[in-house]
Design an enzyme around this catalytic site. Structure first.
Site, short mmCIF file in Angstrom:
data_model
loop_
_atom_site.label_atom_id
_atom_site.label_comp_id
_atom_site.label_asym_id
_atom_site.label_seq_id
_atom_site.Cartn_x
_atom_site.Cartn_y
_atom_site.Cartn_z
N HIS A 235 0.97 -1.30 -0.19
CA HIS A 235 -0.09 0.16 0.04
C HIS A 235 0.83 1.16 -0.01
O HIS A 235 1.87 1.28 0.52
CB HIS A 235 -0.97 0.06 1.29
CG HIS A 235 -1.88 1.10 1.25
ND1 HIS A 235 -2.82 1.51 0.51
CD2 HIS A 235 -1.65 2.22 2.22
CE1 HIS A 235 -3.43 2.61 0.73
NE2 HIS A 235 -2.76 3.26 1.65
N ASN A 236 0.66 2.29 -0.74
CA ASN A 236 1.36 3.59 -0.89
C ASN A 236 2.55 2.97 -1.10
O ASN A 236 3.76 3.78 -0.25
CB ASN A 236 1.34 4.24 0.33
CG ASN A 236 -0.21 5.03 0.57
OD1 ASN A 236 -0.97 4.97 -0.37
ND2 ASN A 236 -0.44 5.55 1.82
N GLU B 259 1.23 -0.11 -5.62
CA GLU B 259 0.32 0.81 -5.79
C GLU B 259 0.97 2.25 -6.17
O GLU B 259 2.10 2.60 -5.88
CB GLU B 259 -0.65 1.14 -4.52
CG GLU B 259 -1.57 2.25 -4.63
CD GLU B 259 -2.22 2.39 -3.47
OE1 GLU B 259 -3.47 2.89 -3.31
OE2 GLU B 259 -1.51 2.56 -2.08
N ASP C 85 -0.31 6.30 -6.77
CA ASP C 85 -1.24 7.19 -6.79
C ASP C 85 -0.71 8.22 -7.82
O ASP C 85 0.07 8.87 -7.40
CB ASP C 85 -1.10 7.71 -5.26
CG ASP C 85 -1.73 6.80 -4.04
OD1 ASP C 85 -2.29 5.84 -4.58
OD2 ASP C 85 -1.81 7.05 -2.98
N HIS D 127 1.10 11.10 -2.48
CA HIS D 127 -0.05 10.88 -1.29
C HIS D 127 -0.75 12.41 -1.43
O HIS D 127 -0.27 13.44 -0.80
CB HIS D 127 0.48 10.46 0.00
CG HIS D 127 -0.92 9.93 0.69
ND1 HIS D 127 -1.54 10.50 1.61
CD2 HIS D 127 -1.38 8.66 0.58
CE1 HIS D 127 -2.60 9.79 2.29
NE2 HIS D 127 -2.56 8.64 1.51
N GLU E 11 -4.38 4.24 -8.61
CA GLU E 11 -5.38 5.20 -8.02
C GLU E 11 -5.36 6.60 -8.72
O GLU E 11 -4.44 7.06 -8.68
CB GLU E 11 -4.95 5.09 -6.55
CG GLU E 11 -6.04 6.15 -5.74
CD GLU E 11 -5.70 6.15 -4.33
OE1 GLU E 11 -5.55 7.36 -4.01
OE2 GLU E 11 -5.67 5.30 -3.63
#
Length: 780
Positions: A345-346, A375, A377, A390, A424
């Site tokens: 994640h991230n 991931e 973003d 983020h 994302e």
């Protein structure tokens, strides 16, 4: 107690009970080196590298330029220590001596040229041939260096490669030998190759044992045959043999060997059978003697001495982890939904999600840990170039195309099995098209752009079919087959949108409807879809739809619709991610999600803790390829399994915690600080199986503490259980300090007498630190 059969003439095996913690292992130490004035070089001699020109140059040292930014370039002296296991370096600010070194075993990789984010950004003033990057395991930052010449840079690249290769090939005996002699060298304060009682006391404190002065002096005098208050040569060797004595292994060995104090091949076979070794044969016993016996005469007569027996038990074949499970041994021809898949994640973050730096190096590290789903973003960036960070925080930004290049270069260094890029997407149509263009041009044939099987385009392929390929998980424009589908907003959940505020949420809802056809076309097998119901529709299901759930939503489904959720996950991929409220990038327990068959259980890889220990333990097996086949109860389409109601106990796990060896000091700057170790065994599985039990603590002995305590657990769903062995330093006034741990699946845990090879908080080896345990698993 040993599992398996016992011959009637022998009755019961030896009971291992707590013995004196004053001393405890006979290791076959090499003969003295003739009183050389540089005993530290013995380590390199044992490694066979004393004559290597690259290693000799490293021993002399080099003045290398450390590069941190465009303006921060500092020249420092770097020099290999004589133990061959550590590198000393200058510091501009004086600190404790132990903070001036890094260990070779903590190096993840050594890269030549401008092959790090730091050198690509800040190394332009230095020719690539002069540059190298030392990447470390765990959270330690890369070391970007420039040498005065290309040849000197190559010497360090080649030299470190040789040292790392030799270290990986070392037996546990050689590691122990290196370990004790490095401390011996440090304790010899005047470097005269003789040890006074004061120096011996210093050595004992260094190796984490607080021995009674009277007992230590008696042992010292028993070895001081020259009676001159100095130990030298063979006297030092004798002292070390006594210090390393392991009575618990002697008891086991003598039980099987009898009065002649050597194991014949048939006697060793009896031990293997009592251990519960699958397929133990006389030929296998003979092969173990040839592999691990140190005495050539004994080997010729097919006999094993105590030293050989100990080397076997300390080897990978004698470890708790089944060595057959360290390679890819599972069937890799199931559809993707039948596997647990290591997920991050991230992934771009190296610290917290509020103000931490973003870095392409975080992707390199994730891949080095076996991660298969990362991931990205994606946000609007300047100059038409999408960026990754983020959103709405102070985290730094990196270019989308730079991340894709890192994926291309590092995705398959550890595992050949497919990588999933979880997008994302917060970009408008123009920059979405740019993202698609970068993915196609940079990844080329690696990227899956169309279904592998035109006859069944909706069926998920297998990891074997997708070797070396990269999948995109993202939004998909509705087509003729799914014109009524409402595709997932890539912020994934309404609750996440609410956390960002109404303005951002409204903008997100608008952008969610704007899907670039170019990017949509790349979502072939991982089409982001909101999970609206767990009831299977009467129409043909679409396994290519992937749901993303927050940990809160996943837990709710597990509680309220356990078996339905399991059945859903038997056909569809489900990704679970941490709540956005975890500002410090803390993790949730992944075990809860695995219990219900969720495949993509995404964790913050940059945050160490028990959660990442569980993740590492889950994916430790099957060659660490990042894919582990789920138990059949989680992938059979008509399964009745419910993690909340797993049924009655059907397995008993009994662990006798016997001893530990060479635990690390927690505070090397305080010589008198000795750990008071205790051992905790944790069971992580379905809720009814979760439990933990611990031993008493042993006062002031991290060198050879002895417990002899038995811990027992009743298990209902053993196929899902992870066993975590934890060693802590007991403290009466504050929380215990972490010393080391090792986590593995129950089904990969071998029975009998086994060594647990401990790992640090960051997952690095703490060799030669081990736990010695006896394990018994009884299935009803």
């Amino acid at each position: 107690m040993l599992c398996g059969r016992w011959s009637s003439c022998r009755g019961r095996p030896p009971e291992i009970s707590p013995v004196s913690a004053q001393v405890a292992a006979p290791v076959a130490l090499p003969p003295p080196d003739g009183g050389t004035k540089r005993p530290g070089l013995r380590a390199l001699k044992k490694m066979g590298l004393t004559e290597d020109e690259d290693v000799r140059a490293m021993l002399r040292g080099s003045r290398l330029c450390k590069i941190r930014s465009r303006t921060w370039h500092k020249e420092r002296l770097y020099r290999l220590q004589e133990d061959g296991l550590s590198v000393w370096f200058q510091r501009s600010i004086p600190r404790a001596p132990s903070q001036h070194i890094f260990l070779v075993q903590h190096i993840e990789a050594v890269r030549e040229g401008h092959q790090s984010e730091g050198l690509r950004r800040f190394g332009g003033a230095f020719a690539p041939a002069r540059c190298l990057t030392i990447a470390f395991k765990g959270r330690r930052k890369n070391l970007d260096l420039a040498a005065p010449t290309a040849e000197e840079a190559q010497r360090w690249v080649r030299g470190l490669a040789k040292l790392r290769a030799r270290l990986d090939a070392m037996s546990q005996r050689e590691r122990l030998d290196h370990w004790i002699h490095s401390y011996l060298h440090r304790a010899d304060s005047d470097q005269d190759s003789k040890m006074s009682f004061k120096e011996i006391k210093s050595l004992l404190r260094m190796v984490n044992v607080d021995m009674n002065d009277m007992y230590a002096y008696r042992l010292f005098k028993e070895c001081d045959h020259s009676n001159n208050e100095r130990l030298e040569g063979t006297e030092i060797e004798e002292f070390l043999r006594r210090l390393l004595k392991r009575p618990e292994l002697e008891d086991i060995f003598h039980w099987y060997s009898g009065e002649d104090r050597v194991l014949s091949a048939p006697e060793l076979l009896e031990f293997l059978e009592d251990q519960g070794e699958d397929g133990a044969t006389l030929a296998h016993a003979q092969q173990l003697i040839q592999t691990y016996e140190l005495n050539e005469t004994a080997k010729q007569h097919e006999l094993m001495t105590l030293d050989g027996f100990m080397m076997y038990l300390l080897s990978p074949e004698g470890a708790a982890l089944d060595s057959a499970h360290t390679c890819v041994f599972q069937d890799m021809d199931h559809p993707l939904s039948h596997y647990f898949i290591s997920s991050s994640h991230n992934t771009y973050l190296t610290d917290s999600q509020i103000g931490g730096p973003s870095s392409t190096e975080a992707y390199v590290r994730a891949f080095a840990q076996g991660c298969r789903c990362v991931e990205l973003d994606c946000w609007e960036g300047p100059g038409g170039e999408p960026i990754i960070y983020h959103g709405h925080t102070l985290t730094s930004k990196i270019l989308f195309r730079d991340v894709v290049q890192v994926v291309r270069d590092h995705a398959f260094t550890l595992s050949p099995y497919p990588v999933i890029l979880s997008l994302e997407n917060h970009c408008g149509l123009e920059q979405q098209a740019a993202m698609a263009r970068h993915l196609c041009t940079i990844l080329g044939d690696m990227l899956v752009t169309q279904a592998l099987d035109s006859q069944n385009p909706e069926e998920l392929p297998t990891p074997e079919q997708l070797k070396g390929r990269i999948l995109v998980k993202g939004k998909k424009l509705p087509d003729a087959q799914s014109k009524d589908a409402r595709m997932l907003s890539d912020r994934e959940e309404e609750e996440e949108e609410e956390e960002e505020g109404e303005v951002e949420a409204e903008q997100q809802r608008r952008w969610a409807k704007q899907i670039s056809p170019e990017l949509s076309a790349l979502a072939v097998y991982c089409c982001a879809s909101r999970l609206r119901t767990l009831r299977l529709p009467p129409a043909l299901p679409q396994p290519c739809q992937v749901s993303s759930l927050s940990e809160r939503k996943a837990k709710k489904l597990i509680r309220e619709a356990g078996n339905s959720f399991v059945r859903h996950n038997a056909r569809h991929l489900t990704r679970v991610y941490p709540l956005g409220l975890r500002m410090n990038s803390a993790n949730y327990s992944p075990q809860e999600m695995w219990n219900s068959g969720c495949q993509l259980v995404a964790l913050n890889f940059q945050t160490p803790g028990y959660e990442m220990d569980l993740n590492a333990g889950r994916f430790l097996i099957n060659g660490q390829c990042g894919y582990v086949l789920k138990p059949a109860c989680l992938w059979q389409p008509d399964t009745n399994f419910n993690p909340e109601c797993p049924g009655p106990p059907r397995t008993t796990l009994t662990i006798q915690v016997l001893t530990a060896q060479q635990l690390p000091k927690l505070n090397a700057e305080k010589p008198n600080s000795i750990v008071d170790p205790l051992v905790r065994v944790e069971i992580h599985g379905v809720p009814a199986d979760c439990a933990q039990k611990e031993t008493n603590y042993v006062l002031n002995n991290g060198f050879n503490p002895c417990w002899g305590q038995t811990l027992q657990f009743q298990l209902r769903a053993p196929e899902l259980v992870l066993v975590r062995f934890v060693v802590e330093d007991y403290d009466t006034t504050s929380p215990n300090d972490f010393v080391g741990q090792f986590t593995l699946p129950l089904h990969s845990l071998k029975q009998g007498y086994r060594h647990i090879h401990l790992l640090s908080k960051d997952g690095a080896s703490l060799s030669p630190a081990t736990l010695f345990v006896h394990i018994r698993v009884q299935y009803s």
